[in-house]
Design a protein around this motif. Structure first.
Motif, mmCIF file in Angstrom:
data_model
loop_
_atom_site.group_PDB
_atom_site.id
_atom_site.type_symbol
_atom_site.label_atom_id
_atom_site.label_comp_id
_atom_site.label_asym_id
_atom_site.label_seq_id
_atom_site.Cartn_x
_atom_site.Cartn_y
_atom_site.Cartn_z
ATOM 1 N N SER A 21 -12.919 6.659 -0.748
ATOM 2 C CA SER A 21 -11.531 6.190 -0.807
ATOM 3 C C SER A 21 -11.073 5.648 0.542
ATOM 4 C CB SER A 21 -10.613 7.330 -1.243
ATOM 5 O OG SER A 21 -11.007 7.825 -2.497
ATOM 6 N N VAL A 22 -11.417 6.370 1.613
ATOM 7 C CA VAL A 22 -11.026 5.921 2.953
ATOM 8 C C VAL A 22 -11.720 4.604 3.293
ATOM 9 C CG1 VAL A 22 -11.209 6.473 5.416
ATOM 10 C CG2 VAL A 22 -10.457 8.216 3.806
ATOM 11 N N LEU A 23 -13.012 4.487 3.001
ATOM 12 C CA LEU A 23 -13.735 3.242 3.311
ATOM 13 C C LEU A 23 -13.216 2.074 2.494
ATOM 14 C CD1 LEU A 23 -17.393 4.555 3.711
ATOM 15 C CD2 LEU A 23 -15.810 3.824 5.502
ATOM 16 N N THR A 24 -12.873 2.309 1.236
ATOM 17 C CA THR A 24 -12.318 1.247 0.402
ATOM 18 C C THR A 24 -10.975 0.784 0.946
ATOM 19 O OG1 THR A 24 -13.439 2.127 -1.538
ATOM 20 C CG2 THR A 24 -11.602 0.649 -1.924
ATOM 21 N N THR A 25 -10.130 1.729 1.320
ATOM 22 C CA THR A 25 -8.830 1.385 1.897
ATOM 23 C C THR A 25 -9.001 0.624 3.201
ATOM 24 O OG1 THR A 25 -7.917 3.405 0.919
ATOM 25 C CG2 THR A 25 -6.626 2.342 2.646
ATOM 26 N N LEU A 26 -9.929 1.059 4.038
ATOM 27 C CA LEU A 26 -10.195 0.379 5.299
ATOM 28 C C LEU A 26 -10.694 -1.053 5.059
ATOM 29 C CD1 LEU A 26 -10.285 0.726 8.381
ATOM 30 C CD2 LEU A 26 -12.645 1.505 8.119
ATOM 31 N N GLY A 27 -11.563 -1.231 4.086
ATOM 32 C CA GLY A 27 -12.061 -2.566 3.765
ATOM 33 C C GLY A 27 -10.960 -3.492 3.290
ATOM 34 N N ILE A 28 -10.061 -2.972 2.489
ATOM 35 C CA ILE A 28 -8.945 -3.798 2.008
ATOM 36 C C ILE A 28 -8.044 -4.184 3.170
ATOM 37 C CG2 ILE A 28 -6.850 -3.727 0.595
ATOM 38 C CD1 ILE A 28 -8.469 -2.014 -1.411
ATOM 39 N N ILE A 29 -7.750 -3.231 4.051
ATOM 40 C CA ILE A 29 -6.886 -3.530 5.204
ATOM 41 C C ILE A 29 -7.527 -4.566 6.114
ATOM 42 C CG2 ILE A 29 -5.926 -2.533 7.326
ATOM 43 C CD1 ILE A 29 -5.486 0.069 5.686
ATOM 44 N N ILE A 30 -8.819 -4.420 6.398
ATOM 45 C CA ILE A 30 -9.522 -5.385 7.252
ATOM 46 C C ILE A 30 -9.569 -6.761 6.588
ATOM 47 C CG2 ILE A 30 -11.786 -5.985 8.225
ATOM 48 C CD1 ILE A 30 -12.161 -3.002 8.812
ATOM 49 N N GLY A 31 -9.822 -6.814 5.292
ATOM 50 C CA GLY A 31 -9.885 -8.088 4.582
ATOM 51 C C GLY A 31 -8.555 -8.824 4.587
ATOM 52 N N VAL A 32 -7.489 -8.110 4.303
ATOM 53 C CA VAL A 32 -6.162 -8.736 4.304
ATOM 54 C C VAL A 32 -5.801 -9.185 5.720
ATOM 55 C CG1 VAL A 32 -3.697 -8.283 3.956
ATOM 56 C CG2 VAL A 32 -5.341 -7.512 2.256
ATOM 57 N N GLY A 33 -6.118 -8.366 6.715
ATOM 58 C CA GLY A 33 -5.850 -8.747 8.102
ATOM 59 C C GLY A 33 -6.627 -10.002 8.510
ATOM 60 N N ALA A 34 -7.886 -10.092 8.079
ATOM 61 C CA ALA A 34 -8.702 -11.271 8.406
ATOM 62 C C ALA A 34 -8.125 -12.535 7.776
ATOM 63 C CB ALA A 34 -10.133 -11.055 7.940
ATOM 64 N N VAL A 35 -7.657 -12.431 6.553
ATOM 65 C CA VAL A 35 -7.053 -13.593 5.894
ATOM 66 C C VAL A 35 -5.793 -14.022 6.635
ATOM 67 C CG1 VAL A 35 -5.886 -14.358 3.798
ATOM 68 C CG2 VAL A 35 -8.040 -13.140 3.628
ATOM 69 N N ILE A 36 -4.971 -13.068 7.038
ATOM 70 C CA ILE A 36 -3.740 -13.393 7.769
ATOM 71 C C ILE A 36 -4.067 -14.063 9.104
ATOM 72 C CG2 ILE A 36 -1.760 -12.357 8.976
ATOM 73 C CD1 ILE A 36 -1.643 -10.304 6.672
ATOM 74 N N VAL A 37 -5.068 -13.556 9.809
ATOM 75 C CA VAL A 37 -5.459 -14.139 11.099
ATOM 76 C C VAL A 37 -5.977 -15.561 10.903
ATOM 77 C CG1 VAL A 37 -7.161 -13.977 12.956
ATOM 78 C CG2 VAL A 37 -5.872 -11.964 12.277
ATOM 79 N N MET A 38 -6.816 -15.786 9.915
ATOM 80 C CA MET A 38 -7.377 -17.128 9.693
ATOM 81 C C MET A 38 -6.297 -18.136 9.307
ATOM 82 S SD MET A 38 -10.420 -16.848 10.601
ATOM 83 C CE MET A 38 -11.041 -18.427 10.137
ATOM 84 N N VAL A 39 -5.356 -17.738 8.479
ATOM 85 C CA VAL A 39 -4.258 -18.632 8.108
ATOM 86 C C VAL A 39 -3.401 -18.944 9.326
ATOM 87 C CG1 VAL A 39 -2.138 -18.778 6.748
ATOM 88 C CG2 VAL A 39 -4.240 -17.973 5.680
ATOM 89 N N SER A 40 -3.162 -17.954 10.170
ATOM 90 C CA SER A 40 -2.369 -18.169 11.382
ATOM 91 C C SER A 40 -3.078 -19.117 12.342
ATOM 92 C CB SER A 40 -2.101 -16.844 12.083
ATOM 93 O OG SER A 40 -1.374 -15.984 11.251
#
Length: 126
Positions: A21-40
């Motif tokens: 559960s922790v790894l899945t949550t961490l993966g989702i947070i990192i993925g969403v953060g990466a998308v936000i950074v790339m769009v920026s």
């Protein structure tokens, strides 16, 4: 009681597999953060390019000679299709133009050196 049973099962599964559960949550947070950074980064690059283009001015026009259809296409400026008469006619036809100058660019070969090298020579009209 049937309404809360699936939620109870879900929380039990989360408790049992806590690392997953922790790894899945961490993966989702990192993925969403990466998308936000790339769009920026993309938006910032686009804004920078627009600033560079707008700093050139809306009243700037570059005219380059090009190759004709009857010959092999060698790229922009490869054939001297513009003449000095063309450079004089452009400002005359556009009376609202505050300034116009022609840039002449040619390759000249240095025959005194071995091997012979071609050097670009540029000049412009006042």
């Amino acid at each position: 009681m049937m309404l809360f049973e699936p939620m109870r099962d879900a929380f039990r599964a989360l408790r049992i597999n806590i690392l997953r559960s922790v790894l899945t949550t961490l993966g989702i947070i990192i993925g969403v953060g990466a998308v936000i950074v790339m769009v920026s980064i993309g938006a910032g690059a686009q804004a920078q390019v627009e600033d560079i283009i707008s700093s050139m001015g809306a009243d700037v026009l570059y005219v380059f000679p090009g190759s004709t259809l009857g010959r092999a296409r060698m790229g922009t400026g490869s054939l001297p299709t513009l003449t000095e008469d063309d450079a004089e006619a452009i400002p005359k036809r556009n009376s609202g133009n505050p300034g116009c100058s022609a840039l002449y660019s040619r390759l000249a070969t240095d025959h005194l050196r071995q091997p012979e090298l071609a050097y670009p020579h540029n000049g412009s009209t006042p």
